[in-house]
Write a protein that holds these residues in place. Structure first.
Motif, mmCIF file in Angstrom:
data_model
loop_
_atom_site.group_PDB
_atom_site.id
_atom_site.type_symbol
_atom_site.label_atom_id
_atom_site.label_comp_id
_atom_site.label_asym_id
_atom_site.label_seq_id
_atom_site.Cartn_x
_atom_site.Cartn_y
_atom_site.Cartn_z
ATOM 1 N N LEU A 21 0.827 -1.206 0.000
ATOM 2 C CA LEU A 21 0.000 0.000 0.000
ATOM 3 C C LEU A 21 0.862 1.256 0.000
ATOM 4 O O LEU A 21 0.568 2.230 -0.707
ATOM 5 N N LEU A 22 1.934 1.249 0.780
ATOM 6 C CA LEU A 22 2.824 2.409 0.834
ATOM 7 C C LEU A 22 3.487 2.643 -0.519
ATOM 8 O O LEU A 22 3.650 3.781 -0.964
ATOM 9 N N HIS A 23 3.842 1.554 -1.191
ATOM 10 C CA HIS A 23 4.488 1.656 -2.503
ATOM 11 C C HIS A 23 3.506 2.187 -3.543
ATOM 12 O O HIS A 23 3.896 2.977 -4.421
ATOM 13 N N MET A 24 2.242 1.764 -3.468
ATOM 14 C CA MET A 24 1.245 2.271 -4.408
ATOM 15 C C MET A 24 0.992 3.755 -4.178
ATOM 16 O O MET A 24 0.852 4.526 -5.143
ATOM 17 N N LEU A 25 0.935 4.160 -2.912
ATOM 18 C CA LEU A 25 0.786 5.587 -2.614
ATOM 19 C C LEU A 25 1.962 6.375 -3.169
ATOM 20 O O LEU A 25 1.787 7.429 -3.796
ATOM 21 N N GLY A 26 3.170 5.870 -2.951
ATOM 22 C CA GLY A 26 4.349 6.564 -3.457
ATOM 23 C C GLY A 26 4.368 6.662 -4.971
ATOM 24 O O GLY A 26 4.847 7.659 -5.536
ATOM 25 N N SER A 27 3.820 5.644 -5.659
ATOM 26 C CA SER A 27 3.844 5.659 -7.118
ATOM 27 C C SER A 27 3.003 6.797 -7.685
ATOM 28 O O SER A 27 3.435 7.494 -8.620
ATOM 29 N N VAL A 28 1.808 7.022 -7.132
ATOM 30 C CA VAL A 28 0.977 8.103 -7.667
ATOM 31 C C VAL A 28 1.507 9.470 -7.242
ATOM 32 O O VAL A 28 1.397 10.446 -7.993
ATOM 33 N N LEU A 29 2.089 9.560 -6.046
ATOM 34 C CA LEU A 29 2.691 10.829 -5.640
ATOM 35 C C LEU A 29 3.883 11.169 -6.528
ATOM 36 O O LEU A 29 4.096 12.339 -6.891
ATOM 37 N N MET A 30 4.662 10.154 -6.906
ATOM 38 C CA MET A 30 5.775 10.362 -7.824
ATOM 39 C C MET A 30 5.267 10.849 -9.175
ATOM 40 O O MET A 30 5.846 11.762 -9.788
ATOM 41 N N TRP A 31 4.176 10.265 -9.658
ATOM 42 C CA TRP A 31 3.600 10.649 -10.939
ATOM 43 C C TRP A 31 3.102 12.097 -10.899
ATOM 44 O O TRP A 31 3.336 12.868 -11.837
ATOM 45 N N ILE A 32 2.449 12.476 -9.814
ATOM 46 C CA ILE A 32 1.986 13.858 -9.664
ATOM 47 C C ILE A 32 3.167 14.816 -9.665
ATOM 48 O O ILE A 32 3.138 15.880 -10.303
ATOM 49 N N ALA A 33 4.237 14.453 -8.954
ATOM 50 C CA ALA A 33 5.422 15.318 -8.895
ATOM 51 C C ALA A 33 6.053 15.475 -10.272
ATOM 52 O O ALA A 33 6.517 16.567 -10.633
ATOM 53 N N ALA A 34 6.065 14.403 -11.076
ATOM 54 C CA ALA A 34 6.644 14.481 -12.426
ATOM 55 C C ALA A 34 5.815 15.404 -13.319
ATOM 56 O O ALA A 34 6.365 16.179 -14.117
ATOM 57 N N ILE A 35 4.482 15.331 -13.203
ATOM 58 C CA ILE A 35 3.628 16.212 -14.000
ATOM 59 C C ILE A 35 3.841 17.666 -13.593
ATOM 60 O O ILE A 35 3.941 18.564 -14.445
ATOM 61 N N ARG A 36 3.916 17.909 -12.299
ATOM 62 C CA ARG A 36 4.123 19.285 -11.814
ATOM 63 C C ARG A 36 5.468 19.829 -12.286
ATOM 64 O O ARG A 36 5.574 21.020 -12.634
ATOM 65 N N LEU A 37 6.489 19.000 -12.314
ATOM 66 C CA LEU A 37 7.794 19.433 -12.802
ATOM 67 C C LEU A 37 7.703 19.843 -14.265
ATOM 68 O O LEU A 37 8.253 20.878 -14.675
ATOM 69 N N PHE A 38 7.005 19.057 -15.070
ATOM 70 C CA PHE A 38 6.899 19.367 -16.497
ATOM 71 C C PHE A 38 6.190 20.704 -16.702
ATOM 72 O O PHE A 38 6.591 21.515 -17.541
ATOM 73 N N PHE A 39 5.123 20.955 -15.930
ATOM 74 C CA PHE A 39 4.405 22.216 -16.066
ATOM 75 C C PHE A 39 5.210 23.397 -15.539
ATOM 76 O O PHE A 39 4.951 24.543 -15.930
ATOM 77 N N ALA A 40 6.160 23.142 -14.648
ATOM 78 C CA ALA A 40 6.931 24.231 -14.049
ATOM 79 C C ALA A 40 7.989 24.797 -14.987
ATOM 80 O O ALA A 40 8.656 25.777 -14.637
ATOM 81 N N LEU A 41 8.123 24.207 -16.166
ATOM 82 C CA LEU A 41 9.163 24.653 -17.090
ATOM 83 C C LEU A 41 8.686 25.748 -18.033
ATOM 84 O O LEU A 41 9.419 26.126 -18.950
ATOM 85 N N ARG A 42 7.455 26.233 -17.834
ATOM 86 C CA ARG A 42 6.979 27.346 -18.636
ATOM 87 C C ARG A 42 6.099 28.229 -17.781
ATOM 88 O O ARG A 42 5.670 27.842 -16.700
ATOM 89 N N ASP A 43 5.833 29.439 -18.277
ATOM 90 C CA ASP A 43 5.035 30.406 -17.524
ATOM 91 C C ASP A 43 3.900 30.890 -18.422
ATOM 92 O O ASP A 43 4.105 31.180 -19.606
#
Length: 333
Positions: free
Chosen positions: A286-308
């Motif tokens: 369960l902890l690993h599944m939680l971490g997987s979606v949090l990692m995915w959210i962080a990756a999406i946020r990083l991609f959006f942070a590269l433009r304004d």
């Protein structure tokens, strides 16, 4: 002494949907993000407790009943866990409908946000249909994998709306060079590959959701190695992106998003290796599944942070109500 204003929560919730501002729309969009994280964790609880067929029918739970009832073939706890997961789906659907209404009601209306919002309830309906296929196929691993992967796909819409609601509609202004953007896009694709490989590992391993359900015919050691290799590739790409962000003088917000992703990847790696060597205990799954979606959210946020895209447009002032006939009638002097 002046009276303190009352905290009218129902009125504030109504206004957030019916008279939304960019800020309130963003808060509702965040509920969609949180809801999809919860549905992944609740789905994992179904799997590790062998409750996948706790409700053996669909769309009903058992027989003619929509809710769990006495069934000699299924323990009441398993039925409750599976039914609880179905209820979370309705919560996510409600959040999707609310955010769609709020996007429609936002003034000035922003068409892009409406489309991002519409995708959320539509995706939840698709997820419910796939969930029915999972039950009707007795937890076939391919259907179970697809059922999980709908959540990361839906999170793309949820996170995009959450971010875009706080931005303007100016043409994107690139904050980093094209090489750094391509490297970050490769990192996002690598994170997606890790998620897909993780479903294959789960479909091959011991937590099938039911003792009698089918499994993939792969060797668990081989698929775990593929999954870990992709995780190491993702780690290497994250390090390269962080180096590129610092060398090119990227904004602090982009570097912060990269640090968050790196921390989650380290967390995922530790949990993944520990659960592998301990025989995949349920709590760590369960902890690993939680971490997987949090990692995915962080990756999406990083991609959006590269433009304004500039600042979000100010909400249009409310239209004053027309005066009533009584107020228009002449008053005595």
């Amino acid at each position: 002494m002046a009276e303190r204003p009352s905290f009218d929560l129902p009125s504030r919730m109504w206004n957030a949907v019916w008279r939304p501002t960019p800020g309130s729309l963003r808060r509702i969009a965040l509920l969609g993000v949180i809801g999809n994280v919860l549905i992944v964790v609740s789905g994992g609880a179904v799997r590790v407790t062998k409750s996948g067929l706790g409700c053996p029918d669909w769309p009903r739970c058992s027989g003619d009943s929509l809710v769990p009832t006495h069934n000699p073939e299924h323990h009441v706890l398993n039925m409750s866990i599976e039914f609880g997961n179905r209820l979370v789906t309705f919560v996510v659907l409600a959040a999707g409908l609310l955010v769609f209404i709020a996007a429609l009601r936002l003034r000035p209306r922003r068409k892009e946000l409406v489309w991002w919002a519409l995708a959320q309830p539509m995706s939840v309906v698709a997820q419910a249909i796939i969930g029915g296929i999972v039950v009707l196929t007795k937890l076939h691993p391919t259907a179970v994998s697809l059922h999980f992967l709908v959540s990361p796909a839906l999170l793309v819409f949820c996170v995009a709306l959450w971010i875009r609601a706080g931005e303007g509609d100016a043409p994107p202004r690139r904050l980093v060079g094209p090489w750094t953007r391509r490297l970050t896009a490769a990192l996002l694709a690598s994170c997606a590959a890790v998620l897909v490989a993780g479903t294959v590992v789960t479909g091959t391993g011991p937590h099938a959701g039911d003792a009698e359900s089918r499994r993939y015919g792969f060797d668990i050691t081989d698929v775990a190695r593929v999954h870990s290799t992709l995780a190491w590739v993702t780690t290497a790409l994250t390090v390269l992106v962080i180096i590129a962000l610092y060398r090119t003088g990227a904004p602090a917000a982009a570097r912060r998003r990269a640090h968050e992703l790196a921390a989650l990847i380290v967390f995922q790696g530790v949990v993944g290796y520990v659960q592998y060597f301990l025989g995949v205990p349920e709590g760590l799954v369960l902890l690993h599944m939680l971490g997987s979606v949090l990692m995915w959210i962080a990756a999406i946020r990083l991609f959006f942070a590269l433009r304004d895209r500039g600042e979000a447009p100010a909400a249009a002032p409310p239209v004053p109500e027309a005066p009533s006939a009584q107020s228009q009638s002449p008053q005595p002097v």
